[in-house]
Scaffold this active site. Structure first.
Site, PDB file in Angstrom:
ATOM      1  N   GLY A  82      20.116  -8.899 -10.961  1.00  0.00           N
ATOM      2  CA  GLY A  82      19.295  -9.762 -11.757  1.00  0.00           C
ATOM      3  C   GLY A  82      17.903  -9.651 -11.437  1.00  0.00           C
ATOM      4  O   GLY A  82      17.529  -9.525 -10.165  1.00  0.00           O
TER       5      GLY A  82
ATOM      6  N   ALA B 133       3.821  -3.399  -3.106  1.00  0.00           N
ATOM      7  CA  ALA B 133       3.627  -3.381  -1.861  1.00  0.00           C
ATOM      8  C   ALA B 133       4.312  -2.194  -1.170  1.00  0.00           C
ATOM      9  O   ALA B 133       3.711  -1.378  -0.302  1.00  0.00           O
ATOM     10  CB  ALA B 133       4.053  -4.753  -1.154  1.00  0.00           C
TER      11      ALA B 133
ATOM     12  N   ARG C 146      23.105  -3.072 -13.778  1.00  0.00           N
ATOM     13  CA  ARG C 146      24.517  -3.344 -12.824  1.00  0.00           C
ATOM     14  C   ARG C 146      25.061  -1.709 -13.129  1.00  0.00           C
ATOM     15  O   ARG C 146      25.341  -1.433 -14.160  1.00  0.00           O
ATOM     16  CB  ARG C 146      25.269  -4.408 -13.098  1.00  0.00           C
ATOM     17  CG  ARG C 146      24.592  -5.580 -12.666  1.00  0.00           C
ATOM     18  CD  ARG C 146      25.251  -6.554 -12.760  1.00  0.00           C
ATOM     19  NE  ARG C 146      24.907  -8.001 -12.233  1.00  0.00           N
ATOM     20  CZ  ARG C 146      23.847  -8.991 -12.545  1.00  0.00           C
ATOM     21  NH1 ARG C 146      23.402  -8.475 -13.809  1.00  0.00           N
ATOM     22  NH2 ARG C 146      23.451 -10.021 -11.984  1.00  0.00           N
TER      23      ARG C 146
ATOM     24  N   ASP D 244      23.055  -9.713  -3.047  1.00  0.00           N
ATOM     25  CA  ASP D 244      24.239  -9.297  -2.027  1.00  0.00           C
ATOM     26  C   ASP D 244      24.888  -8.314  -2.755  1.00  0.00           C
ATOM     27  O   ASP D 244      25.092  -7.251  -1.911  1.00  0.00           O
ATOM     28  CB  ASP D 244      25.037 -10.435  -1.939  1.00  0.00           C
ATOM     29  CG  ASP D 244      25.671 -11.239  -3.229  1.00  0.00           C
ATOM     30  OD1 ASP D 244      25.236 -10.691  -4.288  1.00  0.00           O
ATOM     31  OD2 ASP D 244      26.662 -12.156  -3.106  1.00  0.00           O
TER      32      ASP D 244
ATOM     33  N   THR E 211      16.201 -12.394  -5.608  1.00  0.00           N
ATOM     34  CA  THR E 211      17.220 -13.072  -6.270  1.00  0.00           C
ATOM     35  C   THR E 211      16.635 -14.820  -6.306  1.00  0.00           C
ATOM     36  O   THR E 211      16.161 -15.123  -5.441  1.00  0.00           O
ATOM     37  CB  THR E 211      18.541 -13.156  -5.555  1.00  0.00           C
ATOM     38  OG1 THR E 211      19.289 -14.239  -6.402  1.00  0.00           O
ATOM     39  CG2 THR E 211      18.624 -13.609  -4.303  1.00  0.00           C
TER      40      THR E 211
ATOM     41  N   ASP F 215      18.538 -17.287  -6.635  1.00  0.00           N
ATOM     42  CA  ASP F 215      19.442 -18.140  -6.221  1.00  0.00           C
ATOM     43  C   ASP F 215      19.212 -18.583  -4.858  1.00  0.00           C
ATOM     44  O   ASP F 215      19.717 -19.262  -4.163  1.00  0.00           O
ATOM     45  CB  ASP F 215      20.811 -17.510  -6.165  1.00  0.00           C
ATOM     46  CG  ASP F 215      21.329 -17.182  -7.671  1.00  0.00           C
ATOM     47  OD1 ASP F 215      21.029 -17.918  -8.595  1.00  0.00           O
ATOM     48  OD2 ASP F 215      22.227 -16.171  -7.721  1.00  0.00           O
TER      49      ASP F 215
ATOM     50  N   ASP G  35      20.361 -17.311  -1.904  1.00  0.00           N
ATOM     51  CA  ASP G  35      21.569 -17.435  -1.332  1.00  0.00           C
ATOM     52  C   ASP G  35      21.770 -16.593  -0.337  1.00  0.00           C
ATOM     53  O   ASP G  35      22.977 -16.418   0.203  1.00  0.00           O
ATOM     54  CB  ASP G  35      22.569 -17.498  -2.557  1.00  0.00           C
ATOM     55  CG  ASP G  35      22.884 -16.097  -3.274  1.00  0.00           C
ATOM     56  OD1 ASP G  35      21.792 -15.492  -3.117  1.00  0.00           O
ATOM     57  OD2 ASP G  35      23.663 -16.033  -3.923  1.00  0.00           O
TER      58      ASP G  35
ATOM     59  N   MET H 203      20.642 -22.146 -13.264  1.00  0.00           N
ATOM     60  CA  MET H 203      21.345 -21.017 -12.619  1.00  0.00           C
ATOM     61  C   MET H 203      21.798 -21.236 -11.318  1.00  0.00           C
ATOM     62  O   MET H 203      21.503 -22.282 -10.436  1.00  0.00           O
ATOM     63  CB  MET H 203      20.518 -19.657 -12.722  1.00  0.00           C
ATOM     64  CG  MET H 203      20.431 -19.407 -14.128  1.00  0.00           C
ATOM     65  SD  MET H 203      19.709 -17.471 -14.182  1.00  0.00           S
ATOM     66  CE  MET H 203      20.298 -16.963 -15.678  1.00  0.00           C
TER      67      MET H 203
ATOM     68  N   ARG I 147      25.652 -19.528  -9.872  1.00  0.00           N
ATOM     69  CA  ARG I 147      27.042 -19.333 -10.142  1.00  0.00           C
ATOM     70  C   ARG I 147      27.961 -19.652  -8.839  1.00  0.00           C
ATOM     71  O   ARG I 147      28.635 -20.218  -9.065  1.00  0.00           O
ATOM     72  CB  ARG I 147      27.409 -17.790 -10.664  1.00  0.00           C
ATOM     73  CG  ARG I 147      28.682 -17.599 -10.776  1.00  0.00           C
ATOM     74  CD  ARG I 147      28.908 -16.163 -11.433  1.00  0.00           C
ATOM     75  NE  ARG I 147      28.201 -15.211 -10.438  1.00  0.00           N
ATOM     76  CZ  ARG I 147      28.214 -14.038 -10.747  1.00  0.00           C
ATOM     77  NH1 ARG I 147      28.297 -13.510 -11.833  1.00  0.00           N
ATOM     78  NH2 ARG I 147      27.695 -13.077  -9.768  1.00  0.00           N
TER      79      ARG I 147
ATOM     80  N   ASN J 177      16.418 -46.567 -17.863  1.00  0.00           N
ATOM     81  CA  ASN J 177      16.323 -46.449 -19.314  1.00  0.00           C
ATOM     82  C   ASN J 177      16.567 -44.991 -19.719  1.00  0.00           C
ATOM     83  O   ASN J 177      16.659 -44.732 -20.902  1.00  0.00           O
ATOM     84  CB  ASN J 177      15.086 -46.897 -20.137  1.00  0.00           C
ATOM     85  CG  ASN J 177      13.883 -46.171 -19.585  1.00  0.00           C
ATOM     86  OD1 ASN J 177      14.160 -45.510 -18.572  1.00  0.00           O
ATOM     87  ND2 ASN J 177      12.880 -46.554 -20.257  1.00  0.00           N
ATOM     88  N   SER J 178      16.827 -44.199 -18.638  1.00  0.00           N
ATOM     89  CA  SER J 178      17.064 -42.673 -19.093  1.00  0.00           C
ATOM     90  C   SER J 178      17.709 -42.045 -17.690  1.00  0.00           C
ATOM     91  O   SER J 178      17.552 -42.705 -16.638  1.00  0.00           O
ATOM     92  CB  SER J 178      15.974 -41.876 -19.333  1.00  0.00           C
ATOM     93  OG  SER J 178      15.133 -41.911 -18.091  1.00  0.00           O
TER      94      SER J 178
ATOM     95  N   HIS K   3      18.227 -18.050 -19.052  1.00  0.00           N
ATOM     96  CA  HIS K   3      17.652 -16.895 -18.578  1.00  0.00           C
ATOM     97  C   HIS K   3      16.128 -17.270 -18.401  1.00  0.00           C
ATOM     98  O   HIS K   3      15.100 -16.361 -18.059  1.00  0.00           O
ATOM     99  CB  HIS K   3      18.143 -15.828 -19.215  1.00  0.00           C
ATOM    100  CG  HIS K   3      19.145 -15.163 -18.972  1.00  0.00           C
ATOM    101  ND1 HIS K   3      20.518 -15.493 -19.453  1.00  0.00           N
ATOM    102  CD2 HIS K   3      19.538 -14.058 -17.917  1.00  0.00           C
ATOM    103  CE1 HIS K   3      21.300 -14.746 -18.967  1.00  0.00           C
ATOM    104  NE2 HIS K   3      20.915 -13.880 -18.169  1.00  0.00           N
TER     105      HIS K   3
ATOM    106  N   GLN L  25      14.676 -19.133 -16.640  1.00  0.00           N
ATOM    107  CA  GLN L  25      14.517 -19.313 -15.271  1.00  0.00           C
ATOM    108  C   GLN L  25      14.394 -17.782 -14.357  1.00  0.00           C
ATOM    109  O   GLN L  25      13.724 -17.929 -13.399  1.00  0.00           O
ATOM    110  CB  GLN L  25      15.961 -19.871 -14.471  1.00  0.00           C
ATOM    111  CG  GLN L  25      16.129 -21.396 -15.054  1.00  0.00           C
ATOM    112  CD  GLN L  25      17.696 -21.867 -14.664  1.00  0.00           C
ATOM    113  OE1 GLN L  25      18.007 -22.205 -13.523  1.00  0.00           O
ATOM    114  NE2 GLN L  25      18.482 -21.439 -15.418  1.00  0.00           N
TER     115      GLN L  25
END
Length: 326
Positions: free
Chosen positions: A14, A25, A75, A106, A129, A131, A133, A173, A175, A218-219, A256, A258
């Site tokens: 992604g 760079a 991919r 990863d 990424t 994420d 992660d 996002m 997963r 109220n929200s 997407h 994001q």
């Protein structure tokens, strides 16, 4: 002296804002060190097909501020096979490529680890990424920009939620990881945050909403990571709506959007730092490692470690949100 004279750079998986800054760079650091550098189009699939383009300094001019990746990404199922990786190696030999810099997550690093083991090719990874992660780095390229994109969107949704006394379930996002949901939830004052790392109990969510949103607000905003085990924002919203028809519930999936947009200053600096570090690592005869950022300094982590270990979400951040959302 390093035997490396010519390197390739690719982006895989992604896309993430800041990948272009990392490419820039890598290219300019390679040229600074009198190396030839080749851009590999379409990730590992381009490596298999030999979709290479020699890159000069001017080829990466005016890309620092652009989202996406000028090398494009894909991919590759073929690269998962021994035959596919053999083709990629043959293409590298034909192009006289001595080493690779791969930018991704990863999955990208898993492919790189196997490739370098099979053919003894020096490969260094740059974490890219949204994420955030990956084990071994405090931040991945793209996370900060995606976080700010989510915050801007949720702030706007909060305006209309307040105007109509509505409860919004907003899916972001993530997963397999809740880092984006967790930090964006705190930053936007969400009433609740649902992430894959913590089991969501709908009864607890109902009590929480009754205490806060139904009691005196109220929200309401509930941030849901797409990989939350309860089934995502739509599933959770439907369950809450069945039991509490008095709630005026809406769902918004940010999707997407994001991934896109001009990278933040933080992502540009991080990507630039890691791009330089990746080439320096290759010149230092490093291979099968990821360059990351830990406590503001460049770190080297083996692909084995970053793939096998799971980055842990801080429970303290969930506690902070629980306290601040009363």
């Amino acid at each position: 002296m390093s035997r490396i004279k010519k390197i390739g750079v690719l982006t895989s998986g992604g896309d993430a804002p800041g990948m272009n800054a990392a490419i820039r760079a890598v290219v300019r650091t390679a040229i600074f060190n009198n190396l030839e550098v080749v851009g590999v189009k379409q990730g590992y699939q381009g490596l298999i097909k030999g979709d290479f383009e020699t890159m000069k300094s001017y080829d990466v001019s005016n890309i620092l501020q652009k989202g996406g990746t000028i090398l494009c990404s894909a991919r590759s199922e073929e690269f998962r096979s021994v035959e596919g990786r053999k083709k990629a190696h043959e293409q590298m030999l034909a192009a006289k490529l001595d080493a690779l810099v791969v930018i991704g997550g990863d999955g990208t690093f898993s492919g790189a680890r196997i490739f370098t083991q099979e053919f003894d090719i020096p490969v260094v990874g740059i974490p890219g990424t949204i994420d955030n992660d990956l084990y071994g780095t405090d931040y991945t390229i793209g996370f900060d920009t995606a976080l700010n994109t989510v915050i801007e969107a949720v702030d706007k949704i909060r305006d209309t939620a307040s105007a109509h006394n509505r409860l919004f379930f907003i899916e972001v996002m993530g997963r397999d990881a809740g880092f984006l949901a967790l930090r964006s939830g705190i930053a936007t004052g969400a009433e609740a945050i649902l992430i894959p790392e913590r089991q969501t109990h709908l009864k607890d969510l109902e009590k929480y909403l009754a205490k806060g949103y139904k009691g005196h607000k109220n929200s309401g905003i509930v941030i849901v990571a797409e990989g939350d085990k309860s089934g995502g924002a739509y599933t959770i919203a439907r369950e809450i709506e069945k039991k509490h028809p008095e709630y005026d519930i809406r769902v918004s999936v940010l999707g997407h959007m994001q991934r896109g947009g001009s990278p933040s200053a933080f992502d540009r600096v991080t990507a630039s730092t890691l791009g330089v570090a990746a080439v320096d690592a290759l010149l230092d005869d490093q291979k099968s490692i990821m360059v990351g950022m830990v406590n503001g300094e460049v770190s080297h982590v083996s692909f084995n470690k970053t793939i096998k270990n799971k980055k842990v979400v801080k429970d303290s951040l969930l506690t902070i949100n629980d306290i601040l959302s009363i």
